[in-house]
Design an enzyme around this catalytic site. Sequence first.
Site, PDB file in Angstrom:
ATOM      1  N   ASP A  50      -1.288   8.284  15.751  1.00 55.18           N
ATOM      2  CA  ASP A  50      -1.670   9.603  15.280  1.00 55.18           C
ATOM      3  C   ASP A  50      -0.333  10.195  14.852  1.00 55.18           C
ATOM      4  OD1 ASP A  50      -1.992  12.405  15.137  1.00 55.18           O
ATOM      5  OD2 ASP A  50      -3.860  12.200  16.241  1.00 55.18           O
ATOM      6  N   HIS A  51      -0.065  10.202  13.562  1.00 57.49           N
ATOM      7  CA  HIS A  51       1.321  10.482  13.149  1.00 57.49           C
ATOM      8  C   HIS A  51       1.768  11.893  13.533  1.00 57.49           C
ATOM      9  CE1 HIS A  51      -0.453  12.446   9.575  1.00 57.49           C
ATOM     10  NE2 HIS A  51       0.699  13.048   9.434  1.00 57.49           N
ATOM     11  N   HIS A  76      -5.749  14.565  15.030  1.00 60.39           N
ATOM     12  CA  HIS A  76      -4.589  15.467  15.064  1.00 60.39           C
ATOM     13  C   HIS A  76      -4.865  16.750  15.859  1.00 60.39           C
ATOM     14  CE1 HIS A  76      -3.333  12.682  12.118  1.00 60.39           C
ATOM     15  NE2 HIS A  76      -3.773  13.289  11.036  1.00 60.39           N
ATOM     16  N   GLY A 111       0.806  -1.235   0.000  1.00 57.41           N
ATOM     17  CA  GLY A 111       0.000   0.000   0.000  1.00 57.41           C
ATOM     18  C   GLY A 111       0.834   1.277   0.000  1.00 57.41           C
TER      19      GLY A 111
HETATM   20  C1  BG6 Z   1      -3.676  12.535   7.450  1.00 57.96           C
HETATM   21  C2  BG6 Z   1      -4.968  12.855   6.764  1.00 57.96           C
HETATM   22  O1  BG6 Z   1      -3.898  11.948   8.699  1.00 57.96           O
HETATM   23  O2  BG6 Z   1      -2.954  13.751   7.638  1.00 57.96           O
HETATM   24  C3  BG6 Z   1      -4.727  13.555   5.443  1.00 57.96           C
HETATM   25  O3  BG6 Z   1      -5.670  11.646   6.533  1.00 57.96           O
HETATM   26  C4  BG6 Z   1      -3.867  14.777   5.656  1.00 57.96           C
HETATM   27  O4  BG6 Z   1      -5.950  13.944   4.839  1.00 57.96           O
HETATM   28  C5  BG6 Z   1      -2.622  14.394   6.414  1.00 57.96           C
HETATM   29  O5  BG6 Z   1      -3.519  15.280   4.378  1.00 57.96           O
HETATM   30  C6  BG6 Z   1      -1.801  15.594   6.772  1.00 57.96           C
HETATM   31  O6  BG6 Z   1      -0.597  15.137   7.319  1.00 57.96           O
HETATM   32  P1  BG6 Z   1       0.723  15.977   7.180  1.00 57.96           P
HETATM   33  O7  BG6 Z   1       1.725  15.222   7.970  1.00 57.96           O
HETATM   34  O8  BG6 Z   1       1.025  16.054   5.716  1.00 57.96           O
HETATM   35  O9  BG6 Z   1       0.378  17.298   7.761  1.00 57.96           O
END
Ligand code: BG6
Length: 499
Positions: free
Chosen positions: A190-191, A253, A24
């Site tokens: 939650d990255h 987030h 993926g």
């Molecule tokens: C993800 C969302 O969790 O975070 C996306 O599903 C979003 O829609 C993204 O674009 C944003 O992450 P970052 O790290 O690019 O700010």
Amino acid sequence: MEARKPEMVKIDLSGVFIIFGGTGDLTNRKLMPAVYNLIRDGLLPEHFAVLAVGRKDKTQEGYKEEIKNSIIKYSRNEFHEEVWKKMEQIVTYFKMNFTDSGQYHMLSEFLESYEMNFKTNGNRIFYLAVAPEFFETIIHGIQGSNLILSTANYNRVVIEKPFGKDLLTARSLNKKILQVFPEKSIYRIDHYLGKEMIQNILVLRFCNFIFESVWNSKYIDNIQITLSETLGVESRGAYYEKSGAMRDMVQNHILQILSLIAMEPPVNLKMDSIRNEKLKVLEAMEEITDKFLEENVIFGQYGSGELEGILVPGYREEKNVDQQSETETFVGLKLHIDNFRWAGTPFYIRTGKRMGQQSGEIVIQFKEMPGVLYYKDVYEQTPNLLCIKFQPGNGVRFSFNTKDFSVHNGIVATQMETGGNTPGQGNTPEAYERLIYDIIRGDGTLFSRWDEVEAAWSVADKLIQYREQKKSRFPNYRAGTMGPERAQELLMKDGRKWW
Ligand code: BG6
């Protein structure tokens, strides 16, 4: 005595990192480049292997070639053949249809010999990098086979967001996972929590007397959190239709950032001490009444517009999106935290897709001086602002008033700024590097505990229900702008503005 330096060090534990969704997008863009960089930095355990599980027919060589290309494209560090040589020895592709419960036994058998080879002692990390509708299927598959070994040091599961689509489904998913893994072995990703600048919030607050001593409603006028993206939904229309900005950004987030900004100092830096304080913030959120919903919540959806001189389609014209879609691509919100520290200080939040500017920023606006010396009608003064910026780039900016030397008696706002390139800060690691590192060493601090997720859903659910019940007038902002006009009014009616 010399203080201990909490540096990242090579992890001592062994383990197999099993990725469901091995072909993926997330695996290609984030997970494999992160593993590559952890190898590059010498941070992975000596006995460690990656097993990428996917449905597609692939040869080992073909799969590794794809991964190699992804690393070349997405890694933050340059590609080095010698690092890759180490990596390709520990990565294997395993073809399996994870919706077929019968096939989990094959995986189990395969793992036995695989693990002997790599001396990983049955320690397993199951990473669910798949669409949310497969979470329960995979958990069920793991449960029904011999995939969890009681003799291992650990068995962990990693779940990507969204964790459920509302409070009820999140509870049900959680219940199912708990039948297989105890809470301490569940890593809900939650990255944003893996981003260096988000972790920096606690350092800024709790390592600087000058900030923490004024971090309350007595000195802070308002706090603004902006997560705006210029990107649209890209190829994710089908997912986004069911998610919208509330489930995609706010429930996770945004509420996580809010908790870190508003929490009380934890008694120590242990995982649960921090999580306990974050949870209290969500619990202290003002009650969501009908009045609150009418006055403080704004939903939007982008129509067509222009971005950097290029015409872009509206949300309803995107691929896999309903032409009458009621899904929100923008949320603006004003809320209060009803506790001793924050009573009276509003938090303004906005997030959206296809906005005029890509920005991830927290702005702390301090109260104005009384103006008894430098009269407000004579001297133009800007309130002190502390901006924590996490994209694009990283940095902290503090804005304060100084004398304007160019005129006799003027005042001018001056900025003090640190950037990601400040000496000593190095090349910022990607969020997933830190998160994978922490999963392997068993530290859940940067992951959401169930009660946090539950509290966040309790808030988000009410807002989502309100949006679903109300007939929208979408689209209500043009692509390339900063959201619906009402998002400006949200602050203007309080005599404030977005910075
Ligand atoms: C993800 C969302 O969790 O975070 C996306 O599903 C979003 O829609 C993204 O674009 C944003 O992450 P970052 O790290 O690019 O700010």
